[in-house]
Enzyme design. Structure first.
Site: not given
Ligand SMILES: O=C(O)CCC(=O)C(=O)O
Length: 282
Positions: A101, A103
């Protein structure tokens, strides 16, 4: 890179990561030191420092050299930006970070960068990996790059909260949740880095749910391909933490993944910097 006496920058892989040596981040940095670190982050996506035993205030002061620290979207409303985030709550944290990911891309202006320092580590495991989204973009065929340039994608917190079950429902039920989480936003699939001008892949398995311009099945297939693509060892690295190691990364050009292979406490100190609205190719 600007010259600073007695410091060095050792590249860790050809696409991502560098170890910076010779810095004491407990004291105020000189303008040349700030320039050196900023350039290293732009060049390598994530930089590491050993032996940085920082108080919350020192961590906050260090990060403030590069932007404006902001409270974490998941933090309690009373939390100040310089308060540490404990990552020792396995039930909650492991499920949020053991996925590649960038953030909190569900907000309109995802964080510019993040600093993370190891406070307490388990005896074994708990490494973190980073992947270069420049290299991921560059590795795509020209036809694929052309196809993705100009597409946009939805980044949403909603399915993720559902994945967290009761913990997610509790977060979602917080009085300020709609305001804090923003719930969902649309960003370019390919982001042009505002400082380097380079193109980076900007969809991530953590938060991206749908490519707007495609049919649902097409979107799911393309996102699956891209989510797998960023995991390639060709453009990622793995960091084995020691206590007081500090990582500082550029959320506009890398993704990361926290390996959930440990038991026991793992406490990290973390500060994120205010970002800007992602812009795609013209
Ligand atoms: O704890 C880690 O290693 C990384 C956590 C994480 O994903 C983050 O700080 O965004």
């Amino acid at each position: 890179m600007s010259e600073v006496a007695n410091v060095s920058c050792q590249q860790l892989t050809s696409s991502v990561g560098a170890l910076l040596d010779g810095f004491d981040l407990r004291r105020a940095l000189t303008p040349d030191e700030v320039k050196y670190i900023r350039q290293a982050v732009l060049d390598h996506g994530v930089v590491f420092f050993h032996e940085q035993d920082l108080t919350n205030e020192q961590m906050h002061a260090f990060v403030s050299n590069f932007g404006v620290p902001v409270p974490e979207p998941f933090a309690e409303p009373s939390m100040r930006p310089q308060d540490p985030v404990s990552a020792s709550d396995l039930g909650k944290t492991k499920r949020t970070t053991a996925v590649w990911h960038t953030d909190t891309t569900f907000v309109p202006d995802p964080p510019l960068g993040t600093a993370l320092r190891a406070v307490k580590l388990p005896p074994v495991g708990g490494d973190t990996c980073w992947s270069s989204m420049y290299a991921a973009y560059d590795a795509l065929s020209e036809r694929m790059q052309q196809f993705l340039d100009g597409l946009t994608a939805v980044h949403s917190i909603v399915p993720v909260l559902a994945r967290f079950g009761a913990a997610g429902a509790a977060l979602d039920g917080r009085a300020d949740s709609a305001q804090v989480f923003g719930r969902q936003n649309v960003h370019p699939v390919i982001r042009v880095h505002p400082e380097t001008g380079r193109k980076a892949l900007f969809v991530n398995e953590g938060w991206t749910t749908r490519i707007v311009e495609l049919e649902e099945a097409e979107s799911a297939a393309v996102l699956r391909l891209l989510f797998e693509h960023v995991k390639s060892p060709d453009f990622n690295m793995r960091w084995k933490w020691k206590p007081n190691d500090l990582a500082f990364w550029d959320n506009r050009s890398v993704q990361h993944y926290a390996v959930p292979d440990y038991t026991g406490e793992r406490v990290m100190q973390r500060v994120v910097l205010q970002g800007d609205v992602p812009v795609g190719p013209k």
